[in-house]
Enzyme design. Structure first.
Site, PDB file in Angstrom:
ATOM      1  CD  GLN A  97     -51.073  31.209  15.352  1.00 47.84           C
ATOM      2  OE1 GLN A  97     -51.587  31.007  14.255  1.00 47.84           O
ATOM      3  NE2 GLN A  97     -50.793  30.220  16.176  1.00 47.84           N
ATOM      4  CG  ASP A 146     -57.969  29.389  13.255  1.00 48.56           C
ATOM      5  OD1 ASP A 146     -57.259  28.425  12.940  1.00 48.56           O
ATOM      6  OD2 ASP A 146     -57.520  30.495  13.629  1.00 48.56           O
ATOM      7  CE  LYS A 158     -51.489  28.123  11.843  1.00 50.51           C
ATOM      8  NZ  LYS A 158     -52.295  28.783  12.890  1.00 50.51           N
TER       9      LYS A 158
END
Ligand code: GUN
Length: 293
Positions: free
Chosen positions: A96, A119, A52
């Site tokens: 995460q 997200d 990422k």
């Protein structure tokens, strides 16, 4: 059978994003900024977060990686989330997953300002998505929709079977496939560990999205001739021939299923690269304040 090249599409989308960022910077606007919080040293999470950060570079974003050891308290993590919520330089951020067991993931997800939730995991974004309002959409299902679009795969009126009911893939995938849109307009069935006759359900499907996390679950005798197969599985299985000691295995028995398909995604190089690319797209939208002011 046509192979869906997620890696190539992802590279193309990132170049499109980079061009938009260059134009923004040219106009004197702020460079989009993504922050990522990584707790602990889980191998998969390390790999994903590193990818990422690298993708941010390619897109021309600013990125910040914040690391904690796995004994961090929920309180400290929530304080960092609050800090990022209030930092005007950060356009969007992610925590995460998975988090260590002593931390309640749902508390953390709900603490993130939905306007920075790139997200798309916050209940406000999930709810808005399910009723078709502008929002941040969960990266993996959104990446799959992008692949269906770019490969001109007909979805209208098709029967889609989604294997798996997770909050981050199965449920949003089903919502997107059934929405009144193109791609969309599918008749969707979600199958899970308690579904009777999974094989019969799959045999009726024009499109199968396999997101169970069970290597090789989908076999040739479960697939209708000409079906579209999207494989979300990325289980690490031991492989002594690899330097890393493992390889990624999809949820589909690729060798036997591929000859029956019209389209199929490989693992790796199918859905995975698109997931990161969707996060980049959401970060661009966050930087442009295109969804929420
Ligand atoms: N863990 C597995 N997939 C994801 C994802 O898309 N976002 C975050 N934050 N964690 C994940």
């Amino acid at each position: 059978m046509q192979l869906i090249d997620g890696k190539a599409v992802a590279e193309q989308v990132k170049q499109e994003i980079a061009a938009q960022v260059a134009a923004m910077v040219e106009r004197g606007e702020k460079r989009p900024h993504l922050a990522a919080i990584l707790v602990g040293h889980d191998g998969g999470s390390e790999t994903y977060v590193a990818a990422k950060v690298k993708a941010c570079e390619v897109c021309g974003f600013k990125s910040t990686l914040i690391r904690y050891e796995s004994d961090i308290t929920e309180e400290t993590l929530l304080a960092k989330v609050a800090e990022l919520n209030n930092d005007p330089d950060v356009d969007g951020f992610i925590v995460q997953l998975p988090l260590p067991k002593h931390i309640n993931e749902q508390h953390v997800i709900e603490a993130i300002d939905y306007r920075k939730d790139v997200d798309g995991f916050h209940p406000i974004n999930v709810g808005r998505m399910s009723i078709g309002l502008p929002c941040f959409i969960s990266a993996t299902p959104n990446g799959i929709m992008e692949l269906l679009k770019r490969y001109n795969i007909e979805t209208r009126g098709k029967k889609a079977v989604v294997l798996g009911r997770s909050n981050i893939v199965g449920k949003p995938m089903a919502s997107l496939l059934m929405q009144k849109a193109n791609p969309g307009d599918c008749t969707v069935t979600i199958c899970h560990s308690h579904t009777a006759n999974i094989k019969e359900e799959c045999l009726q499907a024009d499109i199968i999205v396999a997101a169970l996390g069970q290597p090789g679950f989908v076999k040739a005798d479960m697939v209708k001739e000409g079906a579209v197969i999207i494989d979300v599985g990325t289980t690490r299985v031991p492989d002594a021939t690899k330097k890393s000691g493992f390889r990624l295995s999809g949820d589909v028995q690729f060798d036997e299923v591929a000859p029956k398909c019209s389209f199929i995604t490989p693992v790796p190089g199918g859905v995975g690269p698109m997931t990161i690319c969707s996060l980049m797209k959401n970060t661009l939208l966050a930087g442009q304040k295109a969804i929420y002011k």
